[in-house]
Each structure stands twice: as structure tokens, then as C-alpha cells.
Design a protein around this motif. Sequence first.
Motif, mmCIF file in Angstrom:
data_model
loop_
_atom_site.group_PDB
_atom_site.id
_atom_site.type_symbol
_atom_site.label_atom_id
_atom_site.label_comp_id
_atom_site.label_asym_id
_atom_site.label_seq_id
_atom_site.Cartn_x
_atom_site.Cartn_y
_atom_site.Cartn_z
ATOM 1 N N THR A 108 0.814 -1.223 0.000
ATOM 2 C CA THR A 108 0.000 0.000 0.000
ATOM 3 C C THR A 108 0.843 1.265 0.000
ATOM 4 O OG1 THR A 108 -0.129 0.149 2.426
ATOM 5 C CG2 THR A 108 -1.792 -1.199 1.323
ATOM 6 N N GLY A 109 2.014 1.197 0.643
ATOM 7 C CA GLY A 109 2.766 2.434 0.851
ATOM 8 C C GLY A 109 2.033 3.312 1.856
ATOM 9 N N ASP A 110 2.400 4.569 1.910
ATOM 10 C CA ASP A 110 1.786 5.512 2.845
ATOM 11 C C ASP A 110 0.491 6.051 2.235
ATOM 12 O OD1 ASP A 110 1.107 7.411 4.697
ATOM 13 O OD2 ASP A 110 2.991 8.533 4.591
ATOM 14 N N LEU A 111 -0.637 5.535 2.706
ATOM 15 C CA LEU A 111 -1.922 5.909 2.122
ATOM 16 C C LEU A 111 -2.421 7.267 2.582
ATOM 17 C CD1 LEU A 111 -3.896 2.532 2.463
ATOM 18 C CD2 LEU A 111 -2.912 3.499 0.377
ATOM 19 N N PHE A 112 -2.058 7.679 3.784
ATOM 20 C CA PHE A 112 -2.708 8.848 4.389
ATOM 21 C C PHE A 112 -1.803 10.055 4.572
ATOM 22 C CE2 PHE A 112 -4.690 4.937 6.244
ATOM 23 C CZ PHE A 112 -5.825 4.968 5.454
ATOM 24 N N HIS A 113 -0.486 9.863 4.454
ATOM 25 C CA HIS A 113 0.466 10.984 4.545
ATOM 26 C C HIS A 113 0.234 11.832 5.797
ATOM 27 C CE1 HIS A 113 2.284 10.736 0.396
ATOM 28 N NE2 HIS A 113 1.249 9.921 0.282
ATOM 29 N N GLY A 114 0.002 11.158 6.925
ATOM 30 C CA GLY A 114 -0.171 11.857 8.191
ATOM 31 C C GLY A 114 -1.520 12.511 8.386
ATOM 32 N N ASP A 115 -2.437 12.345 7.444
ATOM 33 C CA ASP A 115 -3.770 12.952 7.550
ATOM 34 C C ASP A 115 -4.644 12.067 8.432
ATOM 35 O OD1 ASP A 115 -6.417 13.845 7.167
ATOM 36 O OD2 ASP A 115 -5.951 14.617 5.175
ATOM 37 N N LYS A 116 -4.838 12.473 9.685
ATOM 38 C CA LYS A 116 -5.596 11.681 10.650
ATOM 39 C C LYS A 116 -7.054 11.552 10.246
ATOM 40 C CE LYS A 116 -6.579 11.250 15.590
ATOM 41 N NZ LYS A 116 -6.386 11.873 16.940
ATOM 42 N N THR A 117 -7.612 12.612 9.678
ATOM 43 C CA THR A 117 -9.015 12.568 9.249
ATOM 44 C C THR A 117 -9.219 11.520 8.163
ATOM 45 O OG1 THR A 117 -9.328 14.910 9.778
ATOM 46 C CG2 THR A 117 -10.914 13.911 8.265
ATOM 47 N N LEU A 118 -8.304 11.484 7.207
ATOM 48 C CA LEU A 118 -8.394 10.501 6.133
ATOM 49 C C LEU A 118 -8.232 9.091 6.668
ATOM 50 C CD1 LEU A 118 -8.731 10.350 3.042
ATOM 51 C CD2 LEU A 118 -6.240 10.399 2.854
ATOM 52 N N ARG A 119 -7.314 8.911 7.619
ATOM 53 C CA ARG A 119 -7.112 7.590 8.208
ATOM 54 C C ARG A 119 -8.345 7.139 8.980
ATOM 55 N NH1 ARG A 119 -3.280 8.625 11.623
ATOM 56 N NH2 ARG A 119 -4.558 8.512 13.506
ATOM 57 N N ASN A 120 -8.955 8.042 9.724
ATOM 58 C CA ASN A 120 -10.159 7.698 10.488
ATOM 59 C C ASN A 120 -11.319 7.326 9.561
ATOM 60 O OD1 ASN A 120 -8.974 8.062 12.996
ATOM 61 N ND2 ASN A 120 -9.663 10.176 13.204
ATOM 62 N N ARG A 121 -11.486 8.084 8.486
ATOM 63 C CA ARG A 121 -12.578 7.790 7.550
ATOM 64 C C ARG A 121 -12.431 6.413 6.914
ATOM 65 N NH1 ARG A 121 -15.925 10.925 4.823
ATOM 66 N NH2 ARG A 121 -15.218 10.085 2.802
ATOM 67 N N LEU A 156 -18.673 4.283 11.689
ATOM 68 C CA LEU A 156 -19.992 3.983 12.237
ATOM 69 C C LEU A 156 -20.232 4.708 13.555
ATOM 70 C CD1 LEU A 156 -20.476 0.132 11.658
ATOM 71 C CD2 LEU A 156 -21.778 1.989 10.605
ATOM 72 N N LYS A 157 -19.176 4.848 14.333
ATOM 73 C CA LYS A 157 -19.319 5.424 15.672
ATOM 74 C C LYS A 157 -19.325 6.937 15.675
ATOM 75 C CE LYS A 157 -17.281 5.134 20.311
ATOM 76 N NZ LYS A 157 -16.191 4.527 21.135
ATOM 77 N N ASN A 158 -18.638 7.570 14.723
ATOM 78 C CA ASN A 158 -18.413 9.007 14.802
ATOM 79 C C ASN A 158 -19.052 9.845 13.703
ATOM 80 O OD1 ASN A 158 -16.211 9.347 17.082
ATOM 81 N ND2 ASN A 158 -15.587 7.565 15.863
ATOM 82 N N MET A 159 -19.496 9.227 12.635
ATOM 83 C CA MET A 159 -20.092 9.968 11.529
ATOM 84 C C MET A 159 -21.592 9.711 11.457
ATOM 85 S SD MET A 159 -17.560 11.637 10.232
ATOM 86 C CE MET A 159 -18.135 12.166 8.609
ATOM 87 N N PRO A 160 -22.347 10.621 10.809
ATOM 88 C CA PRO A 160 -23.781 10.370 10.639
ATOM 89 C C PRO A 160 -24.005 9.021 9.954
ATOM 90 C CG PRO A 160 -23.247 12.622 10.011
ATOM 91 C CD PRO A 160 -21.938 11.929 10.249
ATOM 92 N N ALA A 161 -24.948 8.257 10.468
ATOM 93 C CA ALA A 161 -25.182 6.909 9.939
ATOM 94 C C ALA A 161 -25.579 6.976 8.474
ATOM 95 C CB ALA A 161 -26.276 6.223 10.753
#
Length: 375
Positions: free
Chosen positions: A282-295, A302-307
Motif C-alpha cells: 500500500t505504501g503511505d496511504l494517508f500521509h499523516g492525515d488523521k481525518t483521512l485515516r479515520n474515515r 460507524l461510531k463518529n459519523m452520521p449513519a
Amino acid sequence: MGLTSNKVLALTVCTAVLLFAGTVWLWPRLARRTWRAVSGRVALLLAVQLTLFASAGLAANQAFGFYASWADLLGQETDEGVVVDHTPGGPEDDPLRVLDTGSVPGAGSPGARAGGRIHEVEILGRTTHIATRAYVYLPPEYFQARYRTRTFPAAVVLTGYPGTAKALVDKLDYPHTARRLAKEGRMQPMILVMLRPTVAPPRDTECVDIPGGPQTESFFAKDLPDAVGGHYRVGEKPGSWGIIGDSTGGYCALKLAMHHPWVYAAGAGLSAYYRAPIDRTTGDLFHGDKTLRNRADLFWYLKNMPAPDTSLLVSSSKVGESNYKDTLKFIEGAKATNRTRISSIILESGGHNFNTWRREIPATLEWISGRLSDR
């Protein structure tokens, strides 16, 4: 001869048999303790072992469709595709080009009105500039006069990684199974768009929009439906598209249905996992972007975004699948949203392989057919 050629497999098996027979025949002559005799024994044993290993590897690749070519196997994929801009309205401006047409394996009748058709196509992403090949299954009804003004629901079908799109046609039998189920009245006629999630080979992009890299999620969420819908009679209203996948493709299917429920009304993940891995493929998929990693973490989503208002199907086995506990956890998380509709296929036993997925595909096609609209 190609990697998946039956001639290559037969030649390798024959070589292994001949080397084994030769070893048995020559062994008495090599029983002495001279360096030549010892070297001969070592060489024969290594040759037999290598050909047996190659035979087993080629047979496994034939059965499971891991690699499509020698270049693919060696990480030297050459058919990446280069997208160039053309004059709007020119003959090459169509984002989908049909490269070849064939009949459906096992359909019996070669006629399109009775057996359907499979198109090999090249898809060019207008917004993402991703180019990839796919197979499009058109059901028999698509060619019949009484359906000439009708649109059809469509489902994207994804392999695992690395996978080959052709395996969806002739190993997992998606077109043949869809035709049979529709003929039996167990599902509505549907268009299937079959490809691998590896649209930027050899990299495993996990259907992520990589910062500064391939925008894979956007390709599947926008470019692919636009290209197919502009070429074939696919329903244009929300609810016309679904997505299915196994393994990596299963993760992608669930994620795309959750992130883009207005595009994909249903998503089925067979033997899916629920978080994007980070490894050498995969290599580095998110480049330190925590929001992208969480999504990309479906549990977090399921826990943090609108269903998401979509229907999801997951599968696993009580014995033989490593995702069993995570799948039960995902089911509970989806149920807790009170909006995302969740279904499951749980087998008593079954491994992470084609045989298991073939057992799940008929029920999966019936399930997704019942959740898509043809208008």
C-alpha cells in the motif's frame, strides 16, 4: 505463453514428472561419495523441488486468479494506462471503450438475446485520470425487444488484491450465476461491472484518495458510474447502483457504500476487513492525515459519523475466517445506528478462498438485486 496458460501448467507438471523419474533412474549411479556424484544428487533434488513448487504455484494461480501475467507476478505491471486529453467531442472522448465482446461462460446459447454478453472495456476516469480495464456483463433482457426502452440496475463487482478481473467471470462465475438466478426469478436482470480494486497497479490503494497520489475512491464513486451510465442503459435515479467485493474488494465495497450512499444503495463485503492496512503493497496511504485515516476505519466511521442511509451485507465463517469476530462487532455497530441496514452470511466453516465465495455469491446477488431500482 502466458502465466495463466494451460500449456505452461502442463509443461511444468510434465517436467516435474520427468525429473522425478530421472532422479529415481539415476540415483544408483550417483550413490558414490565423489564431489561429482554429490553435486548431481543435489542438483536433481533441487530441480525436482523447484518444478513441484512451480507446478503447485501455477495451479493455485489458475484456481484463484492472483496474478494475470508474468509482469504482474514480478511486480513489473506494464498495462497501467496513460490518460491524455483529447479534443472534446472527438471519437476518443468517450470515457468507456469496448475492446472485445464475448458470450457468457456456461450460458449454452451463443445468442445475446438468450445468453447475454460480456464486454471487455477500458474506462478512463475524467476527473481522476485513472485508466483501467473491466468486464461488463449485459443480461439477455438487455437485448430483447420488450426491454428496449428499459434501464437496468448495475452492480460493481471487485476482486481482492492483487486479483484479476477475468477471475470474476470464469472462476467465480458472476455472469453465469446472475443469468441463472434471473432465469429462475430469484433476482432481477442486472448489469455487472467487474474489475479489480487495484486501478493503479502494482500499488494496493485500498480505494483511498491518496494525497498527491491516485484518487481511487473518487474513481469508484464518480468516474466509474458516470462512464458506465453514459454508455449503457443504467438507471439514473438514486438506488440504481450497488457494489460487491471479496477480501480487499469487500472492504472497498462496504466503504464506498458507507461514504457514498447516494451513489451505492447497497454494498456487500465477502470476507471483508474493516480497516485499511498499511504495508509494503500500500505504501503511505494517508500521509499523516488523521481525518483521512479515520474515515478509512469503518468501525470509527460507524461510531463518529452520521449513519449512512444504505444497506450493507457482510460475510464470514465461524471456522476458517480471521475476520469472524470483527464481522460480529461490525454488525452490532451498524445495528446501533438505527439507520444503516445490515445483513450477514455466516457459514459454519469456510476459508478465505474462491470456494467459500462461490457458496456466498448466489445469496449475495439475490440480496443486492432486492435493494436496487431499475429506474
